[in-house]
Design a protein around this motif. Structure first.
Motif, PDB file in Angstrom:
ATOM      1  N   HIS A 103       0.741  -1.240   0.037  1.00 51.61           N
ATOM      2  CA  HIS A 103       0.032  -0.134  -0.105  1.00 51.61           C
ATOM      3  C   HIS A 103       0.892   1.324   0.004  1.00 51.61           C
ATOM      4  O   HIS A 103       1.564   1.428   1.154  1.00 51.61           O
ATOM      5  CB  HIS A 103      -0.785   0.003   1.244  1.00 51.61           C
ATOM      6  CG  HIS A 103      -2.074  -0.880   1.230  1.00 51.61           C
ATOM      7  ND1 HIS A 103      -2.383  -1.788   2.115  1.00 51.61           N
ATOM      8  CD2 HIS A 103      -2.539  -1.475   0.140  1.00 51.61           C
ATOM      9  CE1 HIS A 103      -3.337  -2.622   1.930  1.00 51.61           C
ATOM     10  NE2 HIS A 103      -3.716  -2.372   0.613  1.00 51.61           N
ATOM     11  N   GLU A 106       1.391   4.054   2.952  1.00 51.06           N
ATOM     12  CA  GLU A 106       1.740   3.669   4.172  1.00 51.06           C
ATOM     13  C   GLU A 106       3.350   3.845   4.380  1.00 51.06           C
ATOM     14  O   GLU A 106       4.118   2.829   4.153  1.00 51.06           O
ATOM     15  CB  GLU A 106       1.562   2.035   4.202  1.00 51.06           C
ATOM     16  CG  GLU A 106      -0.088   1.960   4.559  1.00 51.06           C
ATOM     17  CD  GLU A 106      -0.689   0.450   4.190  1.00 51.06           C
ATOM     18  OE1 GLU A 106      -2.116   0.456   4.182  1.00 51.06           O
ATOM     19  OE2 GLU A 106       0.142  -0.406   4.262  1.00 51.06           O
ATOM     20  N   HIS A 188       3.630  -3.076   6.379  1.00 50.96           N
ATOM     21  CA  HIS A 188       2.250  -2.033   6.077  1.00 50.96           C
ATOM     22  C   HIS A 188       2.288  -1.160   7.260  1.00 50.96           C
ATOM     23  O   HIS A 188       3.089  -1.093   8.196  1.00 50.96           O
ATOM     24  CB  HIS A 188       0.796  -2.968   6.196  1.00 50.96           C
ATOM     25  CG  HIS A 188       0.755  -3.644   4.925  1.00 50.96           C
ATOM     26  ND1 HIS A 188      -0.187  -3.466   4.103  1.00 50.96           N
ATOM     27  CD2 HIS A 188       1.205  -4.792   4.591  1.00 50.96           C
ATOM     28  CE1 HIS A 188      -0.353  -4.379   3.119  1.00 50.96           C
ATOM     29  NE2 HIS A 188       0.901  -5.316   3.085  1.00 50.96           N
ATOM     30  N   GLU A 189       1.069  -0.421   7.157  1.00 47.39           N
ATOM     31  CA  GLU A 189       0.739   0.574   8.423  1.00 47.39           C
ATOM     32  C   GLU A 189      -0.539   0.700   8.256  1.00 47.39           C
ATOM     33  O   GLU A 189      -1.340   0.427   7.317  1.00 47.39           O
ATOM     34  CB  GLU A 189       1.268   1.961   7.961  1.00 47.39           C
ATOM     35  CG  GLU A 189       2.848   2.415   8.087  1.00 47.39           C
ATOM     36  CD  GLU A 189       3.133   3.382   8.576  1.00 47.39           C
ATOM     37  OE1 GLU A 189       3.291   3.461   9.829  1.00 47.39           O
ATOM     38  OE2 GLU A 189       3.116   4.284   7.912  1.00 47.39           O
TER      39      GLU A 189
HETATM   40 ZN   LIG Z   1      -1.659  -1.826   4.004  1.00 47.25          ZN
END
Ligand SMILES: [Zn+2]
Length: 288
Positions: A103, A106, A188-189
């Motif tokens: 993503h 992020e 990720h975040e």
């Molecule tokens: Zn993510």
């Protein structure tokens, strides 16, 4: 490991296997914060991680191991070309694969991936794809998507002749299959506290603990004890359908941990916590 640590570990394992399981077989621990409290995502910061080393964030990758650096492209010659960097230490050792920023929005995820590109390795090999979604990372404003609404982390294992996210997913999935690493990171975040969606906060997500039971539980325990990260991490399982975590776990049988840091925390802290976890796993497998 001390007796109290073992006890906590046991409790965590029991919670994971029984009490926290929902009717759908999911397990979760994170407590949703009060949704009426306003959350500021990505608070401002005044440093440039591109100009920094992991050690600028704390006690990370401080050994100057010599490393051979090579790279190869995914989807070469196309609009969706991306580069995998390969670090190889002098001694024999396992191969790990680090996927950061599927993503694009992020930032601590792929900033951490980019910092690890500058690390030395004592042994083994580390493949790094960061950012895994440069298209979302480079758009203004940044986005989790590849194009418009195509979510790479719901597109695995992908299709060679599908939409952009499916093509990118297929190229990455086939590369992980070819490399057949001992372990896969998926950085990720977590962002919002939206009703009807999981609140992930700081968490370590797995789909299967097979092949990494001790590693996962020890690491989770250390975050809870405050000996690894500056905040406790929660556990979630499984990864969503079509995600890197779920697909690589289920179709390739490889151990995968998705690291989520919480985007309302200061960036420096998020990067440090991501580095802590990457370093822990690399130490576990003897790469550093
Ligand atoms: Zn993510």
């Amino acid at each position: 490991m001390s007796t109290s640590k073992r006890f906590y570990c046991l409790i965590a394992a029991i919670m994971m296997l029984t009490g926290m399981a929902t009717a759908t077989g999911e397990v979760r621990m994170a407590v949703r914060p009060d949704p009426s409290v306003e959350v500021v995502l990505d608070p401002p910061y005044d440093f440039d991680p591109d100009q920094m080393l992991p050690r600028d964030f704390g006690d990370y990758f401080t050994q100057d191991h010599e490393v051979e650096v090579t790279s190869y492209p995914l989807l070469p010659g196309t609009e969706w070309e991306n580069e995998v960097l390969v670090l190889k230490g002098k001694e024999e050792g396992p191969t790990l694969y680090l996927i950061a920023g599927v993503h694009g929005g992020e930032i601590a995820a792929w900033m951490t991936g980019n910092l690890v590109k500058k690390a030395g390795l004592k042994a083994g090999t580390l493949h790094i794809l960061s950012p895994a979604n440069p298209w979302g990372a480079n758009r203004s404003p940044r986005t989790r998507y590849v194009t418009s609404e195509e979510d790479l982390n719901r597109s695995f294992p992908g299709k060679p002749d599908g939409n952009a996210a499916e093509m990118v997913a297929d190229a990455l999935f086939q590369d992980v299959k070819r490399v057949n690493p001992t372990f896969v990171f998926d950085l990720h975040e977590a962002a919002t506290n939206v009703e009807g969606r999981d609140f992930l906060g700081n968490s370590l997500i797995y789909t299967s603990l097979e092949k990494m039971n001790d590693l996962y539980l020890d690491m989770l325990l250390e975050t809870q004890l405050g000996t690894l990260t500056s905040v406790p991490f929660d556990f979630f399982s499984p990864g969503p359908a079509g995600s890197v975590n779920r697909t690589i776990s289920e179709l390739l049988g490889l151990p995968v941990i998705t690291v989520e840091t919480y985007r309302a925390d200061p960036l420096e802290m998020r990067i440090a916590n991501q580095l802590s976890i990457v370093q822990y796993v690399l130490q576990h497998y003897g790469l550093i």
